[in-house]
Design a protein around this motif. Structure first.
Motif, PDB file in Angstrom:
ATOM      1  N   THR A 497      48.741  37.166  32.952  1.00 44.49           N
ATOM      2  CA  THR A 497      47.393  37.438  33.738  1.00 44.49           C
ATOM      3  C   THR A 497      47.526  38.957  34.288  1.00 44.49           C
ATOM      4  N   LEU A 498      48.410  39.634  34.140  1.00 43.91           N
ATOM      5  CA  LEU A 498      48.762  40.958  34.637  1.00 43.91           C
ATOM      6  C   LEU A 498      47.754  41.990  34.057  1.00 43.91           C
ATOM      7  N   PRO A 499      47.032  42.809  34.325  1.00 43.05           N
ATOM      8  CA  PRO A 499      46.261  43.914  33.547  1.00 43.05           C
ATOM      9  C   PRO A 499      47.076  44.852  33.033  1.00 43.05           C
ATOM     10  N   GLN A 500      48.348  45.193  33.687  1.00 44.21           N
ATOM     11  CA  GLN A 500      49.266  46.195  33.160  1.00 44.21           C
ATOM     12  C   GLN A 500      50.700  45.280  33.518  1.00 44.21           C
ATOM     13  N   ALA A 501      51.597  45.465  32.539  1.00 47.22           N
ATOM     14  CA  ALA A 501      52.765  44.825  32.539  1.00 47.22           C
ATOM     15  C   ALA A 501      53.794  45.818  33.769  1.00 47.22           C
ATOM     16  N   GLU A 502      53.196  46.696  33.940  1.00 48.89           N
ATOM     17  CA  GLU A 502      53.938  47.810  34.845  1.00 48.89           C
ATOM     18  C   GLU A 502      54.236  47.220  36.088  1.00 48.89           C
ATOM     19  N   THR A 503      53.365  46.129  36.597  1.00 47.52           N
ATOM     20  CA  THR A 503      53.570  45.392  37.753  1.00 47.52           C
ATOM     21  C   THR A 503      54.924  44.872  37.788  1.00 47.52           C
ATOM     22  N   LEU A 504      55.292  43.953  36.719  1.00 46.54           N
ATOM     23  CA  LEU A 504      56.540  43.406  36.820  1.00 46.54           C
ATOM     24  C   LEU A 504      57.867  44.451  36.665  1.00 46.54           C
ATOM     25  N   PHE A 505      57.438  45.527  35.813  1.00 54.12           N
ATOM     26  CA  PHE A 505      58.600  46.650  35.931  1.00 54.12           C
ATOM     27  C   PHE A 505      58.849  47.119  37.371  1.00 54.12           C
ATOM     28  N   ALA A 506      57.809  47.400  38.037  1.00 53.96           N
ATOM     29  CA  ALA A 506      58.123  47.946  39.214  1.00 53.96           C
ATOM     30  C   ALA A 506      58.758  47.034  40.341  1.00 53.96           C
ATOM     31  N   ALA A 507      58.625  45.735  40.198  1.00 52.61           N
ATOM     32  CA  ALA A 507      59.099  44.728  41.029  1.00 52.61           C
ATOM     33  C   ALA A 507      60.669  44.750  40.862  1.00 52.61           C
ATOM     34  N   PHE A 508      61.385  45.378  39.849  1.00 52.39           N
ATOM     35  CA  PHE A 508      62.723  45.086  39.832  1.00 52.39           C
ATOM     36  C   PHE A 508      63.428  46.108  40.611  1.00 52.39           C
ATOM     37  N   GLY A 509      62.487  47.091  41.212  1.00 55.49           N
ATOM     38  CA  GLY A 509      62.988  48.224  42.131  1.00 55.49           C
ATOM     39  C   GLY A 509      63.786  49.284  41.457  1.00 55.49           C
ATOM     40  N   THR A 510      64.228  50.025  42.059  1.00 55.68           N
ATOM     41  CA  THR A 510      65.283  51.361  41.657  1.00 55.68           C
ATOM     42  C   THR A 510      66.322  51.717  42.679  1.00 55.68           C
ATOM     43  N   ALA A 511      67.311  52.388  41.998  1.00 62.67           N
ATOM     44  CA  ALA A 511      68.435  52.936  42.807  1.00 62.67           C
ATOM     45  C   ALA A 511      68.525  54.343  42.570  1.00 62.67           C
TER      46      ALA A 511
END
Length: 513
Positions: A497-511
């Protein structure tokens, strides 16, 4: 959003002119030869299958078309809407799990080193390196993420053997980020990548046949699946897909000698390299580079070089109906996949029969011959069945994030158990599933009693039944410090349902690194 085939990839400043002669090339697939795949209805027409006896280039033609033309046409027209719901659900779980593996594996030696290497080509605004705040050009991000994905032995395996997800998923996610693809298009790309990559391994006889005949670890053929997935997200035409696969073959190979290394470095790196090679092949084709237009079936092509002449039909058999991602397996602890059933059998027998560790006199692990050859007395602890069974018993069971070695080497219980373990071919497992991942463990206690347990398919194996999102949440909670696992699973479970898969990528966070 999937790019249209004539639209310029954003990382490429210009497109080379195509030679007009290509318009009449034999690979160009007319509408009269290739039926369009409807975006509204599932594709129920399976690609034609070859006779099993096919061995020559001429015999590999189907209806006057080459194998590469048939598969490239399918790849260029694939749509998420044509994928059955159960297949989409499996793909979403695979994508989430493989991304989690890359974030988790970033701290592995190979994961950390390839992140630093990819960051040397730093390119602000391109593609993220998971588990960091770094970005890199598309092929290098795929390299870093694929390597970290197999940095520890927690990423998914497959019934055909090997680790397609560590390569294919990261080729697809990196491309999807750069091209701002939708969640549905990402799902389609990953499913397609498995369909192409796994079929290439099958057509060449499978993992163990590749090892025996060619001294090659068959994962390198997943690079063609990486290329298909990346190329689909770029919007490559069938012609471009065919050229991309040819260009990819120059960038991937895998000598089975990697299993003899000590520290799981090149064994991790190879999966990233296959993602790199596939993405690079797709990028090169997108700007006009060419290769042999029938790289799969041509004289001296893929099947001639690596096939056995007996399984050519696998290239197209069931394409559009049998989705290879359904053979994906999940892992729940850090060990080579052939070891999982042995650990489960050992710990299951101990729990079932209430066996105190100090009463164990001997342990025998029985496995099919091919699987045993992969994990028997290896120098790398987490792909050595004797080491991992002894470590699990000594620790009372290991969790996903546990790294018992080298500290375990000085544990007296481990040392005693490790010396008591033998391994060999189990006749029943060899007869029932010679290429399976089962194990039978027999524990003999000091009173002479035998305690045996056979596990045909370890937890997470596709033949054991579907795993749930709760299973994946339990696997990853507490192991991804920069990620809210439950929130990320909610996003992943509705990926289409996501217009952009980027939403999932961002959810994993960063260090920050």
């Amino acid at each position: 959003m999937t790019r249209q085939k004539n639209e310029l990839p954003p990382a490429i400043p210009h497109r080379l002119d195509r030679r007009s002669a290509l318009k009449g090339a034999g690979l160009a697939l007319s509408a009269s030869l290739v039926p369009a795949v409807s975006a509204a209805q599932p594709n129920t027409q399976a690609a034609p299958a070859l006779p099993q006896s096919s061995t020559s280039n001429a015999e590999r033609l189907i209806g006057g078309r080459t194998l590469t033309a048939i598969v490239a046409s399918y790849a260029s027209q694939s749509r998420a809407e044509a994928i059955p719901p159960a297949v989409r659900e499996r793909a979403k779980k695979v994508i989430f799990d493989e991304m989690a593996c890359a974030c988790f594996g970033r701290r592995s030696p190979a994961g950390e080193m390839t992140a630093r290497y990819a960051a040397m080509y730093h390119s602000a605004g391109e593609t993220r390196i998971y588990g960091t705040d770094l970005r890199a050009p598309l092929p290098y991000a795929a390299l870093a993420n694929g390597t970290a994905g197999h940095g520890f032995e927690v990423d998914g395996a497959h019934v055909i053997g090997g680790h397609p997800g560590a390569s294919i998923v990261h080729a697809a996610t990196a491309t999807a980020e750069l091209h701002k693809s939708s969640g549905a298009d990402l799902i389609n790309a990953v499913v397609l990548g498995y369909d192409i990559g796994v079929r290439m391994v099958e057509a060449c006889g499978g993992l163990f046949a590749m090892i025996d005949r060619r001294h090659l670890q068959s994962d390198f053929l997943f690079s063609l699946g990486c290329c298909a997935a990346s190329g689909r997200l770029m919007g490559l035409s069938a012609e471009q897909q065919a050229h991309a696969w040819a260009l990819t073959t120059f960038q991937a190979n895998g000598l089975n000698a990697l299993f003899a290394e000590k520290h799981h470095i090149s064994k991790s790196f190879c999966n990233g390299q296959y993602a790199f090679g596939g993405v690079s092949g797709a990028l090169l084709a997108s700007i006009g580079m060419e290769g042999n237009e029938d790289i799969i079936g041509a004289k001296d092509g893929v099947l001639d070089a690596w096939g056995d002449g007996q399984h050519d039909a696998a290239v197209t058999a069931g394409l559009g109906q049998a989705f290879k991602i359904m053979g994906a397996n999940f892992k729940f602890f850090n060990a080579g996949y052939p070891i999982h059933a042995a650990i489960e059998a050992a710990m299951g027998a101990i729990t079932r029969d209430h066996i105190p560790t100090d009463t164990i006199a001997s342990i025998h692990v029985g496995m099919p011959r091919a699987a045993l050859a992969v994990v028997d007395n290896r120098a790398m602890h987490n792909i050595c069945v004797q080491d991992m069974v002894a470590a699990n018993i000594a620790a009372g069971g290991l969790k996903l994030a546990d790294e018992p070695f080298p500290a375990m080497l000085s544990n007296p219980t481990y040392v005693r158990l490790r010396a008591a373990i033998t391994a060999g071919v189990d006749p029943d497992l060899q007869r029932d599933a010679p290429e399976g991942r089962g194990a039978r463990v027999t524990i003999v206690t000091r009173d002479g009693k035998q305690h045996a347990l056979r596990v045909d398919n370890p937890r997470g194996h596709s033949l054991r039944g579907e795993i749930s999102w709760n299973d994946l949440a339990d696997k990853w909670r507490g192991s991804l410090p920069h990620c809210d696992v439950d929130a990320t699973i909610r996003i992943a479970s509705s990926l289409e349902t996501l217009p952009q898969a980027e939403t999932l990528f961002a959810a994993f966070g960063t260090a920050r690194v």
